[in-house]
Write a protein that holds these residues in place. Structure first.
Motif, short mmCIF file in Angstrom:
data_model
loop_
_atom_site.label_atom_id
_atom_site.label_comp_id
_atom_site.label_asym_id
_atom_site.label_seq_id
_atom_site.Cartn_x
_atom_site.Cartn_y
_atom_site.Cartn_z
N ASP A 1 38.48 0.05 90.41
CA ASP A 1 39.45 0.41 89.38
C ASP A 1 39.27 1.84 88.90
N CYS A 2 38.29 2.55 89.48
CA CYS A 2 37.98 3.89 88.99
C CYS A 2 38.29 4.95 90.02
N VAL A 3 38.52 6.16 89.54
CA VAL A 3 38.59 7.32 90.43
C VAL A 3 37.56 8.32 89.96
N GLU A 4 36.99 9.03 90.92
CA GLU A 4 36.04 10.08 90.56
C GLU A 4 36.34 11.29 91.43
N ALA A 5 36.31 12.47 90.84
CA ALA A 5 36.60 13.68 91.62
C ALA A 5 35.94 14.89 90.97
N ALA A 6 35.67 15.88 91.81
CA ALA A 6 35.20 17.18 91.29
C ALA A 6 36.45 17.89 90.77
N VAL A 7 36.40 18.35 89.53
CA VAL A 7 37.62 18.94 88.95
C VAL A 7 37.53 20.45 88.78
N CYS A 8 36.31 21.00 88.71
CA CYS A 8 36.17 22.45 88.62
C CYS A 8 34.71 22.84 88.85
N HIS A 9 34.49 24.13 88.95
CA HIS A 9 33.13 24.68 89.07
C HIS A 9 32.61 24.89 87.65
N VAL A 10 31.30 24.79 87.46
CA VAL A 10 30.77 24.94 86.09
C VAL A 10 31.11 26.30 85.50
N LYS A 11 31.33 27.31 86.34
CA LYS A 11 31.61 28.66 85.80
C LYS A 11 33.11 28.84 85.49
N ASP A 12 33.94 27.84 85.84
CA ASP A 12 35.39 27.98 85.62
C ASP A 12 35.76 27.97 84.15
N LEU A 13 34.93 27.30 83.33
CA LEU A 13 35.27 27.19 81.91
C LEU A 13 34.19 27.81 81.06
N GLU B 1 43.72 21.38 82.04
CA GLU B 1 44.28 20.08 82.42
C GLU B 1 44.08 19.92 83.92
N VAL B 2 43.50 18.80 84.35
CA VAL B 2 43.26 18.59 85.79
C VAL B 2 43.87 17.26 86.23
N GLU B 3 44.21 17.18 87.50
CA GLU B 3 44.87 15.99 88.05
C GLU B 3 43.82 15.13 88.75
N LEU B 4 43.82 13.82 88.44
CA LEU B 4 42.87 12.92 89.09
C LEU B 4 43.57 11.92 90.01
N GLY B 5 44.80 12.21 90.40
CA GLY B 5 45.51 11.29 91.29
C GLY B 5 46.29 10.22 90.54
N TRP B 6 45.62 9.52 89.62
CA TRP B 6 46.29 8.47 88.86
C TRP B 6 46.81 8.99 87.52
N GLY B 7 46.50 10.22 87.24
CA GLY B 7 46.93 10.80 85.97
C GLY B 7 46.11 12.04 85.69
N LYS B 8 46.48 12.72 84.60
CA LYS B 8 45.80 13.97 84.27
C LYS B 8 44.71 13.73 83.24
N VAL B 9 43.78 14.68 83.19
CA VAL B 9 42.65 14.61 82.26
C VAL B 9 42.50 15.99 81.64
N LEU B 10 42.11 16.02 80.37
CA LEU B 10 41.80 17.28 79.70
C LEU B 10 40.29 17.51 79.84
N VAL B 11 39.92 18.60 80.52
CA VAL B 11 38.50 18.94 80.65
C VAL B 11 38.24 20.15 79.76
N LEU B 12 37.16 20.10 78.99
CA LEU B 12 36.88 21.21 78.08
C LEU B 12 35.39 21.46 78.00
N LYS B 13 35.06 22.67 77.55
CA LYS B 13 33.65 23.01 77.36
C LYS B 13 33.45 23.39 75.90
N ASP B 14 32.55 22.67 75.24
CA ASP B 14 32.30 22.88 73.82
C ASP B 14 30.80 22.90 73.60
N ASN B 15 30.29 23.95 72.98
CA ASN B 15 28.84 24.07 72.75
C ASN B 15 28.01 23.86 74.02
N GLY B 16 28.48 24.43 75.11
CA GLY B 16 27.72 24.35 76.36
C GLY B 16 27.86 23.05 77.11
#
Length: 598
Positions: free
Chosen positions: A66-78, A85-100
């Motif tokens: 029931d799960c999907v897993e994917a690499a969404v970006c490089h650690v240096k991208d954010l 906003e990244v696409e995981l196939g079944w829908g989008k996800v908000l990826v963010l970097k806060d306090n490291g």
């Protein structure tokens, strides 16, 4: 340099994200749109939907299939404070970097479906660019309103410099999460004449109070009573989308109330409250004892008090029936709106495509003058005039004339006669607190219920929230104010519930409101009562501007059109306790705003 600026400065681009034309109109008008409660349907019974929430958090997903897993970006991208906003196939996800740290959340605001990537990340939360709702980055929980639901929080892991996100397919498709709630275990529920919590009024304040009690584990009886025929609904949509049907407006489906043991008494009017015996008496003679009481009765619209005031086809907009009948009567005919505040102007805008003619009558010289000031009011007035709306300003109605009992003409004090088949009156409201007059619960001279920061009245165990209260506004030196807006009612309902449970919560939210006309939105944050100057950046004629309202040398509120997410950004700065000085907004250099939640 002061005033407006013509050359765009590079710094301006940092804060300016303009929604593409196609997304912009969707925001307010689709009553059954992405943010609507109808998204719950199709999940089977409400109970099934909530079952998924109960699993412990480290592995919140049933099985790997029931799960999907994917690499969404490089650690240096954010970088810190950035979102994507990244696409995981079944829908989008908000990826963010806060306090490291990297976090992954649902990408859409559950309220009306706004893209959160265009919002503001500050102090460990994401604020929606449209209406100001806030979500915790560490849990996805809703921390400020409007709306009722939280975001899903997804698992993140870092491997070989890549950021992986793992999410359940169901969560990706739902894009909203209803918090786990206790159910009612009180045996007498539904039958006896006593309840643990009685909530009078089922608007945003009443509903949020009931939901918060259940979220916090309260399992005793809750009774919510309302004058309305319907379960709680999205009242701000009535004047923006007059065709909307009750089922499109519902904030929660019927099963929700059943599943969580929240009893709703519709068409139920409380006529007296006996605080000594902790008893509410209803119009039909039914008596209900309570141990805690929330008063959230809202307000009653003011009506015209002129000759002919009882003729047919004159409306205030309070219910879906009112709104629907106005549209039916206005189609191809002449409509007159009395009052150029938020409600009147929203109705006038909506009717332009339906009616033969739309006229607005207003005592002031420009619409919205008291809330938005002369210059913004005039710019909005021009937009209405370009859409064939005729204004009769600095006058009022002296007579409503009928033909065979039905409205035919509206006569103005200026002796002008305006043809009218339907008239909508939007001249303000008064608190619906008449039933409390002899109760011992104190009311002020205007009929408002004064409460403290914990939403407590002068009577122990009796709380009040919503349009009918005055409360101390934390960031304006605890000045007692009345703020009759949707977001504020949500926030007050939550604080009242927390204090019924002795959690010692205080109201501290920054007021946030919005209006929509002709597919364009105006957002507003702060409390602008008593402003003495308005500083405008951008272009008023193009309706692409931000207006800062100041009192002395302090910015007390902000309004914008086509300038997202600046109002949410200012709301975050004010919420952080920082004072914004007039000189900071006069220069046109907005770099102070882009400092991360300074």
């Amino acid at each position: 340099m002061g005033g407006c600026f013509s050359k765009p400065k590079p710094v301006e681009l940092k804060i300016e994200v303009v929604l593409p034309e196609k997304d912009r109109g969707k925001e307010e008008l689709s009553a059954g749109g992405k943010g609507s409660p109808r998204a719950y349907q199709g999940n089977g019974a409400a109970r099934h939907f909530h079952a998924d929430e109960r699993l412990p958090s480290p592995h919140p997903y049933p099985g790997t299939q029931d799960c999907v897993e994917a690499a969404v970006c490089h650690v240096k991208d954010l970088e810190n404070g950035q979102m994507r906003e990244v696409e995981l196939g079944w829908g989008k996800v908000l990826v963010l970097k806060d306090n490291g740290e990297f976090h992954a959340l649902g990408h859409k605001c559950p309220h009306y479906g706004a893209p959160l990537v265009k919002g503001v990340l500050s102090r460990g939360r994401v604020r929606c660019p449209w209406h100001g709702a806030c979500f915790s980055v560490s849990s996805g929980d809703l921390e400020d309103f409007p709306g009722l639901d939280s975001l899903h929080k997804f698992q993140v892991k870092i491997e070989k410099e890549k950021v992986y996100v793992r999410a359940s397919k169901q969560a990706l498709q739902l894009q909203r999460r209803t918090k786990v709630m206790a159910t009612c275990i009180s045996p007498s529920a539904g039958h006896s004449g006593s309840t643990n919590v009685l909530i009078v009024g089922a608007g945003a304040a009443g509903l949020v109070c009931a939901e918060t009690l259940r979220q916090e584990g309260f399992s005793d009886r809750i009774v919510l009573c309302t004058l309305d025929r319907y379960l709680p609904y999205d009242r701000p949509k009535l004047s923006k989308s007059l065709d909307a049907q009750p089922e499109q407006l519902a904030l929660r489906p019927k099963e929700f109330f059943r599943a969580h043991g929240i009893e709703v008494l519709t068409e139920a009017q409380v006529v007296t409250v006996d605080v000594r015996n902790k008893k509410a008496v209803f119009k039909d003679g039914f008596k209900l004892e309570y141990s805690k009481l929330l008063l959230a009765p809202g307000s009653s619209p003011r009506t015209l008090n002129c000759k002919g005031k009882d003729v047919e086809n004159v409306f205030t907009i309070r219910t879906p029936e009112d709104a629907n009948r106005v549209v039916r009567l206005a189609r191809g005919r002449n409509a007159v709106v009395v009052g150029a505040g938020f409600l009147g102007m929203e109705v006038a805008a909506y009717l332009t495509e339906k009616a033969h003619s739309v006229s607005v009558v207003e005592l002031e010289e420009t619409p919205f003058r008291r809330s938005l000031g002369e210059r913004v009011g005039r710019a909005l007035m021009k937009m209405f005039e370009n859409n064939r709306v005729k204004f009769y300003m600095q006058t009022e109605v002296s007579e409503l004339r009928a033909q065979e009992g039905k409205l035919k003409e509206v006569v103005l004090k200026s002796s002008k006669v305006v043809r009218a088949d339907v008239c909508v009156v939007g001249i303000g409201a008064v608190p619906a607190t008449g039933f409390l007059r002899q109760s011992g619960i104190s009311l002020d001279s205007r009929g408002f219920i004064p409460v403290n920061k914990m939403m407590q009245t002068n009577i122990p165990g009796v709380f009040a929230a919503g349009d009918a209260v005055t409360f101390p506004l934390a960031w304006r030196n605890s000045r007692k104010v009345n703020i009759p807006h949707w977001q504020m009612a949500h926030a007050q309902g939550r604080v009242a519930a927390q204090n019924m449970l002795a959690q010692e919560a205080e109201i501290s939210t920054v007021p946030y409101l919005w209006t929509a006309m002709f597919g364009k939105s105006l957002r507003y944050a702060g409390y602008g009562e008593g402003f003495d100057d308005v500083i405008i950046q951008g272009d008023l004629d193009e309706l692409k501007f931000v207006a800062f309202y100041t009192k002395g040398d302090e910015v007390i509120s902000v309004a914008s059109m086509n300038y997202d997410p600046i109002v949410s950004k200012v709301a975050e700065v004010l919420a952080s306790g920082r004072t914004i000085r007039k000189r900071e907004v006069e220069t046109g250099d907005m770099s102070w705003l882009t400092g991360k939640g300074s």
